[in-house]
Design a protein around this motif. Sequence first.
Motif, short mmCIF file in Angstrom:
data_model
loop_
_atom_site.label_atom_id
_atom_site.label_comp_id
_atom_site.label_asym_id
_atom_site.label_seq_id
_atom_site.Cartn_x
_atom_site.Cartn_y
_atom_site.Cartn_z
N ARG A 93 0.88 -1.04 0.10
CA ARG A 93 -0.17 -0.07 0.07
C ARG A 93 0.80 1.23 -0.09
N ILE A 94 0.30 2.26 -0.69
CA ILE A 94 1.48 3.40 -1.13
C ILE A 94 0.93 4.25 -0.08
N ARG A 95 1.98 4.82 0.85
CA ARG A 95 1.89 5.82 1.64
C ARG A 95 1.22 7.06 1.09
N LYS A 96 0.25 7.78 1.81
CA LYS A 96 -0.47 8.78 1.22
C LYS A 96 -0.12 10.07 2.03
N SER A 97 0.53 9.94 3.15
CA SER A 97 0.71 11.24 3.99
C SER A 97 1.62 10.65 5.28
N LEU A 98 2.45 11.61 5.61
CA LEU A 98 3.45 11.29 6.85
C LEU A 98 3.41 12.58 7.89
N ALA A 99 3.18 12.36 9.18
CA ALA A 99 3.03 13.37 10.16
C ALA A 99 3.56 13.01 11.26
N LYS A 126 12.05 7.81 2.27
CA LYS A 126 12.73 8.34 0.99
C LYS A 126 11.68 8.86 0.14
N VAL A 127 10.88 9.91 0.56
CA VAL A 127 9.68 10.50 -0.12
C VAL A 127 9.89 11.94 0.26
N SER A 128 8.94 12.79 -0.40
CA SER A 128 8.86 14.18 -0.41
C SER A 128 7.30 14.48 -0.76
N GLY A 129 6.93 15.47 -0.54
CA GLY A 129 5.62 15.90 -0.58
C GLY A 129 5.47 17.41 -0.99
N TYR A 183 6.20 22.54 -5.85
CA TYR A 183 7.39 21.49 -5.86
C TYR A 183 7.28 20.62 -4.56
N PHE A 184 7.90 19.64 -4.69
CA PHE A 184 8.11 18.51 -3.45
C PHE A 184 9.06 19.15 -2.57
N ILE A 214 2.43 15.96 5.96
CA ILE A 214 2.93 16.13 4.40
C ILE A 214 2.40 15.18 3.61
N SER A 215 1.50 15.69 2.67
CA SER A 215 1.00 14.69 1.82
C SER A 215 1.15 14.91 0.52
N ASN A 216 0.20 14.32 -0.31
CA ASN A 216 0.56 14.69 -2.06
C ASN A 216 2.21 14.25 -2.39
N LEU A 217 2.33 13.12 -1.94
CA LEU A 217 3.70 12.65 -1.86
C LEU A 217 4.05 12.18 -3.22
N ASN A 218 5.45 12.36 -3.50
CA ASN A 218 5.77 11.70 -4.96
C ASN A 218 5.71 10.11 -4.99
N THR A 219 5.27 9.63 -4.17
CA THR A 219 5.11 8.06 -4.44
C THR A 219 3.54 7.70 -5.03
N GLU A 220 2.86 8.83 -4.92
CA GLU A 220 1.28 8.64 -5.55
C GLU A 220 1.33 8.38 -6.91
N THR A 221 0.37 7.59 -7.43
CA THR A 221 0.26 7.17 -8.83
C THR A 221 -1.29 7.58 -9.21
#
Length: 365
Positions: A243-249, A283-286, A309-310, A341-348
């Motif tokens: 499952r792709i992480r959608k946010s981090l807090a 290893k993500v950014s948002g 920008y991320f 932080i959401s809208n991560l660069n892992t989302e497809t």
Amino acid sequence: MLTDLPIRKIIHVDMDAFYASVEQMDNPELKGKPIAVGGSGKRGVISAASYEARKFGVKSAMAGNLAIKLCPELIFVRPHFERYAEISKKIRKIFLDYTDLVEPLSLDEAYLDVTHNKKGNPSASLIAKEIRERIFNEVGLTASAGISINKFVAKVASDYNKPNGQKTVNPEEVIDFLEQLDIRKFYGVGKVTAEKMYQLGIFTGKDLKLKSIDYLDAHFGKSGRYYYYVVRGIHTSEVKPNRIRKSLAAERTFSENLSSEIFMLEKLEHIAQEVSNRLAKSKVSGKTVTLKIKYSDFTLQTRSKTLHYFISDKSLILETAKDLLYQEKLSNSVRLLGISISNLNTETKKTPEQKSVSVQLKFEF
């Protein structure tokens, strides 16, 4: 109608009072007693409560000082998250004996797609029963399960016969089950939304089903379409093992209420650093920064800003959080601050919600 829908055999397994049950298992002196994991101290918040404590109205996310008023005999226990993770891995290993399609939601619950399972067992209900028996015999804890054609109905069903029980909603029973369901039982309908639905005369799934998609869109925004489909048994989300992480807090509850933005800046700096560290570890950014503010009267407010920008750097996270803090005047003193932080660069890209697939309702569950 359940036509044109993919039919799957989905199990939602939910451990019973997981943190509290682990503590009672590891310390027999706590068995049969009302306990709360976390929550001690002047501003503590409860992470989990045993069923003995729940009888008094004690529940997770409740302030410890309120819980002790409800249950004077309540025993507070320090959480042991490494132990919970250790137990969770053992439980997940059991799941994987039946299917590789396991989607953990947290340490204590997961979805399993057993449509095509490793045991060759056509009955999802019997698989759920066997899994629950193995968890009890091999780990020492009880679990509850919901079994149905999709994740939404399975999730709702797992709450029905708790603790240590299971409920199967067969394909031909789904519509009737959802129509009779109290709107508060719908996964995704929180307290505020439920109150709004009550005001609109929506008390059950049947009431919800009478509302048009345009009506629900107008009153509930993007969620309106979700409510329109799930009450009709339409929920095509697949069980996703990765499952792709959608946010981090990260967030902090303060020992004393803060009444000025100036006093909050130092706190925000620490929170921003923790979020940055977690982003780096994953290893993500948002692009979207959300500031969470819980006031002394427990009302909650969120303020968000989406960048072009991320970002993952602490300084940029903090700068955006500061802008959000000063965006408008605080309505009260503050007991908690959080940054996500959401809208991560892992989302497809999302797949179309509806797919036309023929179905037969005579399906062994």
